[in-house]
Design a protein around this motif. Structure first.
Motif, PDB file in Angstrom:
ATOM      1  N   GLU A 209      39.339 -24.101  -0.905  1.00  9.02           N
ATOM      2  CA  GLU A 209      40.234 -23.139  -1.549  1.00  9.02           C
ATOM      3  C   GLU A 209      41.118 -23.824  -2.593  1.00  9.02           C
ATOM      4  O   GLU A 209      41.255 -23.348  -3.721  1.00  9.02           O
ATOM      5  N   LYS A 210      41.706 -24.949  -2.206  1.00 11.31           N
ATOM      6  CA  LYS A 210      42.578 -25.670  -3.139  1.00 11.31           C
ATOM      7  C   LYS A 210      41.769 -26.336  -4.245  1.00 11.31           C
ATOM      8  O   LYS A 210      42.208 -26.378  -5.391  1.00 11.31           O
ATOM      9  N   PHE A 211      40.580 -26.830  -3.940  1.00 14.19           N
ATOM     10  CA  PHE A 211      39.748 -27.419  -4.983  1.00 14.19           C
ATOM     11  C   PHE A 211      39.372 -26.366  -6.013  1.00 14.19           C
ATOM     12  O   PHE A 211      39.380 -26.625  -7.217  1.00 14.19           O
ATOM     13  N   ALA A 212      39.052 -25.150  -5.546  1.00 13.46           N
ATOM     14  CA  ALA A 212      38.726 -24.061  -6.479  1.00 13.46           C
ATOM     15  C   ALA A 212      39.927 -23.747  -7.374  1.00 13.46           C
ATOM     16  O   ALA A 212      39.762 -23.523  -8.579  1.00 13.46           O
ATOM     17  N   GLU A 213      41.119 -23.757  -6.813  1.00  9.11           N
ATOM     18  CA  GLU A 213      42.321 -23.491  -7.610  1.00  9.11           C
ATOM     19  C   GLU A 213      42.556 -24.593  -8.638  1.00  9.11           C
ATOM     20  O   GLU A 213      42.862 -24.321  -9.804  1.00  9.11           O
ATOM     21  N   ILE A 214      42.435 -25.839  -8.231  1.00  3.18           N
ATOM     22  CA  ILE A 214      42.635 -26.976  -9.140  1.00  3.18           C
ATOM     23  C   ILE A 214      41.630 -26.912 -10.294  1.00  3.18           C
ATOM     24  O   ILE A 214      41.988 -27.096 -11.464  1.00  3.18           O
ATOM     25  N   ILE A 215      40.384 -26.638  -9.970  1.00  2.83           N
ATOM     26  CA  ILE A 215      39.339 -26.543 -10.996  1.00  2.83           C
ATOM     27  C   ILE A 215      39.594 -25.352 -11.902  1.00  2.83           C
ATOM     28  O   ILE A 215      39.443 -25.445 -13.127  1.00  2.83           O
ATOM     29  N   TYR A 216      40.002 -24.235 -11.330  1.00  2.00           N
ATOM     30  CA  TYR A 216      40.316 -23.034 -12.123  1.00  2.00           C
ATOM     31  C   TYR A 216      41.406 -23.351 -13.150  1.00  2.00           C
ATOM     32  O   TYR A 216      41.264 -23.023 -14.331  1.00  2.00           O
ATOM     33  N   GLU A 217      42.481 -23.978 -12.702  1.00  5.57           N
ATOM     34  CA  GLU A 217      43.587 -24.297 -13.609  1.00  5.57           C
ATOM     35  C   GLU A 217      43.137 -25.203 -14.740  1.00  5.57           C
ATOM     36  O   GLU A 217      43.512 -25.008 -15.896  1.00  5.57           O
ATOM     37  N   TYR A 218      42.312 -26.193 -14.413  1.00  7.25           N
ATOM     38  CA  TYR A 218      41.814 -27.085 -15.458  1.00  7.25           C
ATOM     39  C   TYR A 218      40.916 -26.315 -16.428  1.00  7.25           C
ATOM     40  O   TYR A 218      41.045 -26.451 -17.649  1.00  7.25           O
ATOM     41  N   ALA A 219      39.993 -25.522 -15.894  1.00 11.45           N
ATOM     42  CA  ALA A 219      39.035 -24.797 -16.739  1.00 11.45           C
ATOM     43  C   ALA A 219      39.734 -23.758 -17.617  1.00 11.45           C
ATOM     44  O   ALA A 219      39.311 -23.536 -18.763  1.00 11.45           O
ATOM     45  N   GLU A 220      40.772 -23.145 -17.102  1.00 15.79           N
ATOM     46  CA  GLU A 220      41.512 -22.179 -17.907  1.00 15.79           C
ATOM     47  C   GLU A 220      42.139 -22.867 -19.130  1.00 15.79           C
ATOM     48  O   GLU A 220      42.063 -22.360 -20.249  1.00 15.79           O
ATOM     49  N   GLN A 221      42.699 -24.045 -18.925  1.00 20.36           N
ATOM     50  CA  GLN A 221      43.254 -24.816 -20.053  1.00 20.36           C
ATOM     51  C   GLN A 221      42.132 -25.298 -20.962  1.00 20.36           C
ATOM     52  O   GLN A 221      42.289 -25.335 -22.182  1.00 20.36           O
ATOM     53  N   TRP A 222      40.993 -25.648 -20.384  1.00 23.56           N
ATOM     54  CA  TRP A 222      39.830 -26.080 -21.166  1.00 23.56           C
ATOM     55  C   TRP A 222      39.399 -24.979 -22.128  1.00 23.56           C
ATOM     56  O   TRP A 222      39.076 -25.243 -23.282  1.00 23.56           O
ATOM     57  N   LEU A 223      39.404 -23.727 -21.666  1.00 25.31           N
ATOM     58  CA  LEU A 223      39.049 -22.594 -22.532  1.00 25.31           C
ATOM     59  C   LEU A 223      40.000 -22.493 -23.721  1.00 25.31           C
ATOM     60  O   LEU A 223      39.568 -22.219 -24.843  1.00 25.31           O
ATOM     61  N   ILE A 224      41.270 -22.711 -23.486  1.00 24.87           N
ATOM     62  CA  ILE A 224      42.262 -22.683 -24.568  1.00 24.87           C
ATOM     63  C   ILE A 224      42.006 -23.831 -25.542  1.00 24.87           C
ATOM     64  O   ILE A 224      41.899 -23.632 -26.755  1.00 24.87           O
ATOM     65  N   ASP A 225      41.873 -25.031 -24.994  1.00 17.21           N
ATOM     66  CA  ASP A 225      41.705 -26.232 -25.821  1.00 17.21           C
ATOM     67  C   ASP A 225      40.424 -26.207 -26.652  1.00 17.21           C
ATOM     68  O   ASP A 225      40.348 -26.849 -27.692  1.00 17.21           O
ATOM     69  N   ASN A 226      39.417 -25.481 -26.185  1.00 19.40           N
ATOM     70  CA  ASN A 226      38.126 -25.438 -26.872  1.00 19.40           C
ATOM     71  C   ASN A 226      37.905 -24.160 -27.665  1.00 19.40           C
ATOM     72  O   ASN A 226      36.788 -23.876 -28.097  1.00 19.40           O
ATOM     73  N   GLY A 227      38.979 -23.410 -27.889  1.00 20.56           N
ATOM     74  CA  GLY A 227      38.939 -22.259 -28.778  1.00 20.56           C
ATOM     75  C   GLY A 227      38.302 -20.998 -28.219  1.00 20.56           C
ATOM     76  O   GLY A 227      38.018 -20.067 -28.973  1.00 20.56           O
ATOM     77  N   TYR A 228      38.075 -20.941 -26.930  1.00 20.22           N
ATOM     78  CA  TYR A 228      37.483 -19.745 -26.323  1.00 20.22           C
ATOM     79  C   TYR A 228      38.519 -18.665 -25.997  1.00 20.22           C
ATOM     80  O   TYR A 228      38.224 -17.481 -26.048  1.00 20.22           O
ATOM     81  N   SER A 229      39.680 -19.104 -25.604  1.00 18.06           N
ATOM     82  CA  SER A 229      40.729 -18.160 -25.219  1.00 18.06           C
ATOM     83  C   SER A 229      41.459 -17.693 -26.468  1.00 18.06           C
ATOM     84  O   SER A 229      41.642 -18.487 -27.389  1.00 18.06           O
ATOM     85  N   PRO A 230      41.811 -16.441 -26.604  1.00 16.19           N
ATOM     86  CA  PRO A 230      41.892 -15.402 -25.575  1.00 16.19           C
ATOM     87  C   PRO A 230      40.643 -14.535 -25.450  1.00 16.19           C
ATOM     88  O   PRO A 230      40.601 -13.663 -24.584  1.00 16.19           O
ATOM     89  N   ARG A 231      39.613 -14.757 -26.277  1.00 13.84           N
ATOM     90  CA  ARG A 231      38.418 -13.908 -26.210  1.00 13.84           C
ATOM     91  C   ARG A 231      37.739 -14.006 -24.853  1.00 13.84           C
ATOM     92  O   ARG A 231      37.288 -13.015 -24.288  1.00 13.84           O
ATOM     93  N   VAL A 232      37.658 -15.220 -24.308  1.00  6.47           N
ATOM     94  CA  VAL A 232      36.967 -15.450 -23.044  1.00  6.47           C
ATOM     95  C   VAL A 232      37.994 -15.652 -21.936  1.00  6.47           C
ATOM     96  O   VAL A 232      38.966 -16.385 -22.107  1.00  6.47           O
TER      97      VAL A 232
END
Length: 149
Positions: free
Chosen positions: A107-130
Motif C-alpha cells: 500500500e505504501k509502496f504504491a503511494e510512494i510510486i504514485y507520488e513520484y509518477a505524478e511529478q514525472w507526468l508534470i516534469d515530462n510535459g504530460y500534465s495537465p492533459r494526462v
C-alpha cells in the motif's frame, strides 16, 4: 466527454526484487522478506496527443529507471523501524543497499510510486492533459495494493 485509458505494467519478470519487513506486524511479515514486485500504472486523458496516444510508452524509460533505482535489489526500511540504525550499519558495511521510506508494504509502496509518477507526468510535459488514475503494486499473483487519489 470520452476518457481514454492506457496502462503500463512492469511485471514480475523484469526483476524489481526488493526486501523489506513490516516491523509492526504480529505475523511472519515482521521478518525481512522479499518479492520481485510488479507495478501497474493507469493513465487517463480526455484528449489524445497528436499521435493519438495518452502517453508515449517509449518516454517511460526514465520512470522505469527510477523504479529500478528504488526497488531492484534494494532493502526498503521504514523510517520509524526501531532497528533503523542496524539497517543503516548494514548498508554502510555493504551488506544491503538500503532505501529509506516513510513506511513499508504494498500500500505504501504504491503511494510512494504514485507520488513520484505524478511529478514525472508534470516534469515530462504530460500534465495537465494526462492524469495518473492509479498505481498497483503486486507482490505476486495473489497479493496487490492499489493507490489512487
Amino acid at each position: 466527454m470520452a476518457t481514454y485509458r492506457s496502462t503500463k505494467t512492469y511485471g514480475h519478470n523484469i526483476g524489481l526484487s526488493c526486501a523489506f519487513r513490516q516491523w509492526k506486524a504480529d505475523s511472519h511479515c515482521k521478518y525481512i522478506h522479499g518479492y520481485s514486485v510488479a507495478v501497474k500504472f493507469i493513465f487517463s486523458s480526455e484528449e489524445l496527443d497528436v499521435r493519438n496516444w495518452v502517453v508515449d510508452f517509449g518516454s517511460l524509460k526514465s520512470l522505469k529507471g527510477w523504479l529500478e533505482d528504488t526497488l531492484d535489489h534494494k532493502t526498503l526500511v521504514a523510517e520509524d523501524d526501531p532497528h533503523y540504525s542496524w539497517f543503516q550499519k548494514a548498508h554502510e558495511l555493504g551488506i544491503i543497499d538500503m532505501i529509506s521510506v516513510p513506511a513499508t508494504g504494498c500500500e505504501k509502496f504504491a503511494e510512494i510510486i504514485y507520488e513520484y509518477a505524478e511529478q514525472w507526468l508534470i516534469d515530462n510535459g504530460y500534465s495537465p492533459r494526462v492524469k495518473l488514475e492509479s498505481v498497483e503494486v503486486m507482490e505476486h499473483g495473489a497479493n496487490s495494493a492499489v493507490y489512487s487519489r
